[in-house]
Design an enzyme around this catalytic site. Structure first.
Site: not given
Ligand code: Q9C
Ligand code: ZN
Length: 680
Positions: A22, A137, A174, A176, A267, A307
């Site tokens: 994935d 999230h 973070d 996000h 990140d 990451y």
């Molecule tokens: N097109 C944290 O850093 N990306 N979560 C999804 C979908 C998910 C990051 C992209 C990134 C999650 C804790």
């Molecule tokens: Zn993140």
């Protein structure tokens, strides 16, 4: 008084992993945890921390935030086969289940709660929990973005319940948006949630309208949700620091939290494939150092994303090192926020003006998409990486950043001085100073003569110079890096400071910052730019008008409480960070207009500069301040800041005027883009 830093790590949390292919989820790997821990080990940080075991969060604790239904679904995945796991995972946006996921997520929750307990019970001052899966999230009824249970949100609810806390600050650095955390506390005025995040005008995941700056909270919670969207990638150290100076920190001082919890995703650091940002690991030392000045130092850092393994590990180490009280490494490079960052900062300040006293008299106005929207892919700052998006280039970039960091960390992590704080004195004064202050003997006449050899004859007569033995011995040790910082008493602070500045420049320092509190009878010549003097005094000093390297800041601390934070955050720190000194001299002379809490705050925050190299020189008449200033220098205790008093309109205007006057030269002052200011 609590001391020490807790570290929570449990290898079992590395068993949660992706079993199928994935491309969205494959960056959330077990090595994020194990390699960060290894990195901590290699810096010998693990042995300096207090080990605290993780535990499973109880069902009851998880239900503080989540629905029973969500808990039951998660529980049911323990016995599923791969096909079934895949099927349940598909119900969520960017999440994967493994048979051990439920167990790991309960450990992650429990680790966060253990950290809260260790800090709240006073076993430690602060601490960090390395956990997987992350949490921010995750929502009441849904897993999302690699998160199953919202560790930080549960920790905050738990702290409210168990310790009766009424004000908790959550800082989510973070990259996000922790939309899960936002939803959970949206209507809750007891939790102030701050998040910055890559947004790109809603193009970036999770692409929510409610991640923008105008989502300020709902109902009673209005004003307690703070979103700072980044509309470009490539944000760097100066952008993050500007966000702290001009948005988060003044708000946090007004909020006056009893506990600070960090949703600590890395990140947002350089090299991260998700964030595409440009901030180097040492910026996290600064962010951590700032937050340590709140809530009496009660700070719980809980891992979220990150990451790029090397970038993640180095940033984790910077955070833990700072929690332990080590000197803060210097930030290098041009210090100026980019236009897009300033726009975002301006917008969030405008959105929050109705809710915060410190913003009441600021002239904020909204600004929409002036410069950014048409250049979505353009980076905010230049990056050592390439701009290409292809997988091959990304891999190249990963390696490139690894190499960059390998060298970079060697450059910034210079050997630490063996002694943190030095003062002159005898056995008598030993009890007077806090623990960890090392007492040294004053220089005598012969030693001083040998050191200075008539160089300061124009400044001071020989007899006077010879009375500065205390100043010279401490300064000399700081310059030779035998000690990190130090404090000395002096018959005349202004003279001592002038001699200290000249001596440091002569020693070879390129930039020395001098913050002088009180009437400065002698103003050094700052024309060559090797010194920057900020003089905080009650009245306008007629002897010299302000210029780039001599700034007079007329400020009298409010008698009722403390309003000085607004000058420190809104002016002094931005100027100081723009200047990037190699040494900070803080001098306290006669007729000071600041009390001990203001001066302590100043000292504590200035420790973020010049690798924490600070020389404090205190006029003999102000000797009662020595003990508290020494405490701030040691960093042993965060000074109580005193009752919060918002700055008056007059004071806000004063800072505004200074900001207008100096923001071209000291760019970290910039927090709005009106007047068509030209910029980098
Ligand atoms: N097109 C944290 O850093 N990306 N979560 C999804 C979908 C998910 C990051 C992209 C990134 C999650 C804790
Ligand atoms: Zn993140």
């Amino acid at each position: 008084m609590a001391s020490g830093t807790a570290l929570i790590y449990d290898e079992e949390m590395t068993t949660h992993k992706l079993l199928w292919s994935d491309p969205i989820c494959d960056i959330e790997v077990p090595e994020r945890l194990s390699s960060s821990y290894e990195q901590l080990r290699s810096y010998h940080l693990v042995e300096r921390c207090v080990p605290v075991p993780a535990r499973e969060g109880s069902e009851e604790e998880i239900l503080l935030v989540h629905s029973l239904e969500h808990l039951e679904v998660a529980k049911s995945t323990q016995t599923m086969n791969e096909e079934e796991l895949k099927r349940v995972s598909k119900n969520y946006d960017a999440f994967f289940f493994h048979p051990s996921t439920y167990r790991c997520a309960r450990l992650a929750v429990g680790a966060a709660l253990q950290l809260v307990d260790a800090v709240m019970a006073g076993k430690v001052h602060n601490g960090m929990a390395l956990v997987r899966p992350p949490g921010h999230h995750s929502q009441r009824n849904a897993a999302n973005g690699f998160c199953l249970f919202n560790n930080v949100a549960i920790a905050a609810e738990y702290a409210k319940l168990k310790y009766g806390l009424q004000r908790i600050l959550i800082v989510d650095w973070d990259v996000h948006h922790g939309q899960g955390t936002q939803y959970i506390f949206e209507e809750d005025p007891s939790v102030l949630y701050f998040s910055w995040h890559r947004y790109e005008h809603q193009e970036f995941w999770p692409s929510l309208r409610e991640s923008d700056y105008d989502a300020v909270g709902l109902g009673k919670g209005k004003g307690f949700n703070v979103n700072l969207p980044w509309n470009k990638v490539g944000m760097g150290n100066s952008d993050y620091l500007a966000a702290f100076f001009h948005v988060l920190l003044p708000m946090a001082f007004e909020f006056d939290p009893e506990l600070v919890i960090v949703s600590s995703g890395y990140d947002s650091g350089i090299g991260d494939p998700e964030g595409q940002m440009n901030a180097t690991p040492e910026v996290f030392a600064h962010l951590t150092h700032f937050l340590m000045q709140l809530a009496n130092g009660k700070l719980c850092v809980i891992l979220e994303g990150g990451y790029h393994l090397k970038s993640l590990g180095e940033s984790v180490c910077m955070t833990v090192k700072t929690l332990l009280g080590d000197p803060v490494p210097q930030i290098t490079g041009e210090m100026a926020p980019c236009l897009s960052a300033v726009e975002s900062i301006q917008n969030v300040r405008a959105a929050h003006k109705p809710y915060w006293k410190w913003l009441a008299y600021e002239d904020t106005s909204f600004l929409q998409n002036l410069s950014t929207k048409s250049h979505l892919l353009k980076k905010a700052n230049s990056n050592p990486s390439t701009e290409d998006e292809s997988q091959i280039t990304n891999n190249n970039n990963t390696v490139k950043v690894e190499r960059f960091l390998e060298l970079h960390m060697k450059n910034i992590l210079l050997p630490m001085p063996p002694i943190k704080t030095a003062a002159t004195g005898s056995e008598v004064s030993e009890h007077f100073f806090p623990e960890h202050v090392q007492l040294v003997k004053e220089m005598d006449k012969t030693e001083i003569k040998a050191l200075v050899s008539g160089f300061y004859a124009d400044l001071v007569k020989e007899e006077t110079l010879l009375s500065l033995g205390s100043m010279f011995v401490i300064l000399d040790k700081i310059l030779k890096k035998e000690v990190c910082n130090g404090i000395a008493a002096s018959p005349t602070a202004a003279l001592s400071a002038a001699v200290a500045l000249r001596h440091s420049v002569r020693f070879g320092l390129q930039r020395v910052l001098c913050v002088f509190v009180g009437d400065m009878q002698m103003i050094p010549n700052t024309e060559d730019g090797k010194m920057l003097v900020i003089n905080i005094c009650e009245k306008e000093q007629s002897r010299k008008t302000s210029c780039k390297h001599y700034i007079s800041l007329n400020w009298k601390e409010d008698a009722e409480g403390n309003d000085f934070f607004s000058a420190v955050l809104g002016f002094i720190l931005p100027v100081a960070y723009s200047y990037q000194p190699n040494l900070t001299v803080i001098a306290v002379g006669p007729n000071r207009s600041l009390g001990i809490s203001g001066i302590s705050l100043l000292v504590a925050l200035l420790r973020g500069l010049a690798e924490s190299r600070i020389f404090a020189v205190i006029e003999d008449t102000e000797i009662s301040l020595m003990q508290s200033i020494a405490k701030a220098l040691v960093g042993a205790s965060t000074p109580p800041f005193g009752i919060y008093v918002p700055p008056t309109q007059e004071k806000v205007n004063k800072i505004k005027a200074l900001r207008d006057q100096f923001q071209q030269e000291w760019k970290m002052l910039q927090c709005s883009v009106k007047d068509g200011i030209s910029r980098n």
